[in-house]
Design a protein around this motif. Structure first.
Motif, short mmCIF file in Angstrom:
data_model
loop_
_atom_site.label_atom_id
_atom_site.label_comp_id
_atom_site.label_asym_id
_atom_site.label_seq_id
_atom_site.Cartn_x
_atom_site.Cartn_y
_atom_site.Cartn_z
N GLN A 221 -16.53 -4.53 1.10
CA GLN A 221 -16.20 -3.36 1.91
C GLN A 221 -14.95 -2.65 1.38
OE1 GLN A 221 -16.87 -3.84 6.32
NE2 GLN A 221 -17.04 -5.99 5.71
N ALA A 222 -13.98 -3.43 0.90
CA ALA A 222 -12.79 -2.82 0.32
C ALA A 222 -13.15 -2.05 -0.95
CB ALA A 222 -11.76 -3.91 0.00
N ARG A 223 -14.02 -2.62 -1.75
CA ARG A 223 -14.44 -1.95 -2.99
C ARG A 223 -15.19 -0.66 -2.68
NH1 ARG A 223 -18.29 -4.57 -7.73
NH2 ARG A 223 -17.74 -3.06 -9.36
N GLN A 224 -15.87 -0.63 -1.54
CA GLN A 224 -16.61 0.57 -1.14
C GLN A 224 -15.72 1.62 -0.50
OE1 GLN A 224 -19.59 -1.24 1.34
NE2 GLN A 224 -21.00 -1.63 -0.37
N GLY A 225 -14.43 1.29 -0.31
CA GLY A 225 -13.48 2.27 0.19
C GLY A 225 -13.11 2.15 1.65
N ARG A 226 -13.58 1.13 2.34
CA ARG A 226 -13.29 1.00 3.77
C ARG A 226 -11.87 0.52 4.01
NH1 ARG A 226 -16.85 -2.46 8.27
NH2 ARG A 226 -15.58 -1.85 10.07
N PHE A 227 -11.34 -0.32 3.11
CA PHE A 227 -9.99 -0.86 3.25
C PHE A 227 -9.19 -0.61 1.98
CE2 PHE A 227 -12.84 -3.94 5.55
CZ PHE A 227 -12.56 -3.47 6.84
N ASP A 228 -7.85 -0.57 2.15
CA ASP A 228 -6.96 -0.36 1.00
C ASP A 228 -6.42 -1.67 0.45
OD1 ASP A 228 -6.95 2.58 1.04
OD2 ASP A 228 -5.92 2.33 2.96
N VAL A 229 -6.16 -2.63 1.33
CA VAL A 229 -5.63 -3.94 0.93
C VAL A 229 -6.31 -5.00 1.78
CG1 VAL A 229 -3.57 -5.33 0.52
CG2 VAL A 229 -3.38 -2.83 0.55
N VAL A 230 -6.65 -6.12 1.15
CA VAL A 230 -7.22 -7.26 1.87
C VAL A 230 -6.21 -8.39 1.87
CG1 VAL A 230 -9.07 -8.97 1.96
CG2 VAL A 230 -9.58 -6.63 1.24
N GLY B 54 0.81 -1.21 0.00
CA GLY B 54 0.00 0.00 0.00
C GLY B 54 0.84 1.25 0.00
N ARG B 55 1.90 1.26 0.80
CA ARG B 55 2.79 2.43 0.84
C ARG B 55 3.48 2.65 -0.50
NH1 ARG B 55 4.30 4.94 5.28
NH2 ARG B 55 6.44 5.20 4.52
N SER B 56 3.84 1.55 -1.17
CA SER B 56 4.51 1.68 -2.46
C SER B 56 3.60 2.30 -3.51
CB SER B 56 4.99 0.31 -2.95
OG SER B 56 3.93 -0.47 -3.43
N LEU B 57 2.29 2.19 -3.29
CA LEU B 57 1.31 2.75 -4.22
C LEU B 57 0.89 4.16 -3.82
CD1 LEU B 57 -0.85 -0.43 -4.77
CD2 LEU B 57 0.75 0.59 -6.39
N GLY B 58 1.59 4.74 -2.83
CA GLY B 58 1.33 6.12 -2.45
C GLY B 58 0.35 6.30 -1.31
N ILE B 59 -0.01 5.22 -0.61
CA ILE B 59 -0.93 5.32 0.53
C ILE B 59 -0.08 5.40 1.80
CG2 ILE B 59 -2.86 4.25 1.74
CD1 ILE B 59 -3.36 2.64 -0.87
N ASP B 60 -0.11 6.52 2.49
CA ASP B 60 0.77 6.72 3.64
C ASP B 60 0.49 5.74 4.78
OD1 ASP B 60 2.11 8.80 2.42
OD2 ASP B 60 0.77 10.34 3.22
N ALA B 61 -0.78 5.50 5.07
CA ALA B 61 -1.15 4.59 6.16
C ALA B 61 -2.19 3.60 5.64
CB ALA B 61 -1.68 5.37 7.36
N PRO B 62 -1.76 2.58 4.92
CA PRO B 62 -2.72 1.64 4.32
C PRO B 62 -3.58 0.95 5.36
CG PRO B 62 -0.49 1.31 3.47
CD PRO B 62 -0.37 2.21 4.64
N ARG B 63 -4.86 0.83 5.06
CA ARG B 63 -5.80 0.11 5.92
C ARG B 63 -5.86 -1.33 5.44
NH1 ARG B 63 -10.60 3.84 4.36
NH2 ARG B 63 -9.45 3.49 2.41
N VAL B 64 -5.29 -2.22 6.23
CA VAL B 64 -5.16 -3.63 5.85
C VAL B 64 -6.24 -4.45 6.55
CG1 VAL B 64 -3.66 -5.65 5.81
CG2 VAL B 64 -2.68 -3.35 5.52
N ALA B 65 -7.13 -5.04 5.77
CA ALA B 65 -8.17 -5.92 6.32
C ALA B 65 -7.72 -7.36 6.15
CB ALA B 65 -9.49 -5.70 5.60
N TRP C 212 -12.01 -10.58 9.27
CA TRP C 212 -13.30 -10.24 8.72
C TRP C 212 -13.85 -11.42 7.92
CZ3 TRP C 212 -15.31 -5.67 10.23
CH2 TRP C 212 -14.42 -4.68 10.65
N PRO C 213 -15.17 -11.59 7.88
CA PRO C 213 -15.75 -12.66 7.05
C PRO C 213 -15.32 -12.52 5.59
CG PRO C 213 -17.39 -11.77 8.55
CD PRO C 213 -16.19 -10.88 8.66
N GLY C 214 -14.87 -13.62 5.01
CA GLY C 214 -14.38 -13.58 3.64
C GLY C 214 -15.43 -13.25 2.61
N ASP C 215 -16.71 -13.46 2.93
CA ASP C 215 -17.75 -13.23 1.93
C ASP C 215 -18.19 -11.77 1.85
OD1 ASP C 215 -19.03 -13.17 4.37
OD2 ASP C 215 -20.67 -14.52 3.80
N THR C 216 -17.70 -10.91 2.76
CA THR C 216 -18.09 -9.49 2.71
C THR C 216 -16.91 -8.53 2.70
OG1 THR C 216 -18.30 -9.44 5.13
CG2 THR C 216 -20.30 -9.88 3.84
N VAL C 217 -15.73 -8.99 3.06
CA VAL C 217 -14.62 -8.05 3.22
C VAL C 217 -14.22 -7.39 1.90
CG1 VAL C 217 -12.81 -9.82 2.95
CG2 VAL C 217 -12.36 -7.74 4.28
#
Length: 342
Positions: free
Chosen positions: A253-262, A194-205, A245-250
């Motif tokens: 949620q990432a696609r909706q912007g809650r997480f940067d990397v799963v 995530g950091r390599s892609l320019g995200i300072d504090a990646p949210r990892v789910a 997180w449950p694999g069937d919804t995480v």
């Protein structure tokens, strides 16, 4: 691209599949705009261009310095010298050996700094096996021949990114391999990616292994014993990790912007969401290597090989992704064989 920067290397993939065709199509779409070389067999690449009715051809080279990057001529650094073309559309040991030789040559070039990174066309696992090469895929070859680095696979498109704890193995084996150390390695690599892609504090789910992330131990206790403690340990290191997180919804949620990397626990859990959104958009990035490596998010497609139907879009996306990653790290000094923060 700065003239002083080494070119990218694009490997031909399995000669019996669509790899040579999509490499040739990539060249024909941008014959003058991109400075790169193909690594593979000159006879195979010449045939691929001929099948597409290309007016130009290949220039065989034996060293990166010999490349001229001239419009209409594809520089092919020879990693093999086949006397006859392999059969198209079926598993062939000859193709497995040639594909492997191209990968090894490209790895050597990348480790020595002769090329800026590697983009790999698809290979076939059964062809490698037929050639006596016991590798499940690219990732394992790259790990073994790149200094023994602990690597992980990241699949990405414009909307979601996923890093795998385990890669090419049976599901029962994936459960065994997904221990605390494997969880921590994947979470750390996801953070650095995530950091390599320019995200300072990646949210990892971090996805759970079992249905509903184990439902408090009712459907399995790996989340309680292994995955949850790894998430807490990663948080103690300053990583913004959460889960399991449950694999069937995480992924939703990432696609909706809650997480940067799963972080996904096994191959299909992580790859199905990315591939469902379109193979032409997906990119495979190998994390933990001392150089950049990307590839398209599809296989050798034996069913359409040699018919002029292969779409190079995913290979082009992988090429562009490699360029982005290289550009971000070009100014950062590092030991010659240290892992990039990818």
């Amino acid at each position: 691209m700065p003239a002083s920067r080494p070119p990218l290397a694009v490997t031909m993939g399995d000669p019996s599949g669509i790899g040579p065709e999509i490499v040739a199509r990539l060249f024909l779409r941008h014959p003058e705009a991109r400075r790169w070389i193909a690594v593979g067999d000159p006879l195979v690449m010449a045939d691929a261009l001929h099948r597409l009715g290309a007016a130009g051809g290949v220039r065989r080279i034996d060293d990166v310095a010999e490349a001229r990057h001239e419009p209409g001529l594809l520089d092919v650094l020879a990693s093999s010298d086949l006397e006859t073309l392999p059969p198209v559309g079926r598993v062939c040991a000859q193709s497995g050996r040639a594909a492997y030789a191209a990968i090894l040559r490209a790895i050597g070039l990348a480790r020595s700094g002769r090329v800026a990174g590697i983009v790999t066309a698809p290979i076939h696992k059964e062809a490698l096996s037929a050639a006596g090469l016991a590798y499940p895929g690219h990732t394992e070859i790259l790990a073994e021949h790149s200094g023994g680095a602990r690597v992980a696979m990241m699949l990405a498109n414009d909307e979601i990114r996923t890093v795998l704890v385990t890669i090419h193995c049976a599901l029962s084996e994936a459960i065994r391999r997904g221990d605390f150390a494997a969880q921590m390695a994947a979470i750390r690599l996801a953070h650095e990616a995530g950091r390599s892609l320019g995200i300072d504090a990646p949210r990892v789910a971090v996805a759970g292994l079992n249905p509903h992330a184990g439902e408090g131990g009712l459907f399995g206790d790996e989340e309680i014993r292994i995955i949850g403690p790894a998430v807490e340990a990663a948080r103690a290191e300053g990583i913004d990790a959460s889960g399991p997180w449950p694999g069937d919804t995480v992924f939703m949620q990432a696609r909706q912007g809650r997480f940067d990397v799963v972080v996904a626990q096994y191959h299909d859990q992580g790859l199905i969401p990315v591939k469902y959104m379109g193979l032409e958009k997906g990119v495979n990035v190998t994390l933990g290597l001392p150089f950049v490596r990307t590839s398209p998010d599809h296989g050798t497609a034996f069913d359409i090989a040699g018919r002029g139907l292969a779409d190079p879009s995913s290979l082009g996306t992988a090429f562009d992704y490699a360029e982005r990653l290289i550009a971000r790290h070009a100014a950062a000094p590092r030991p010659a064989d240290a892992a990039l923060h990818l």
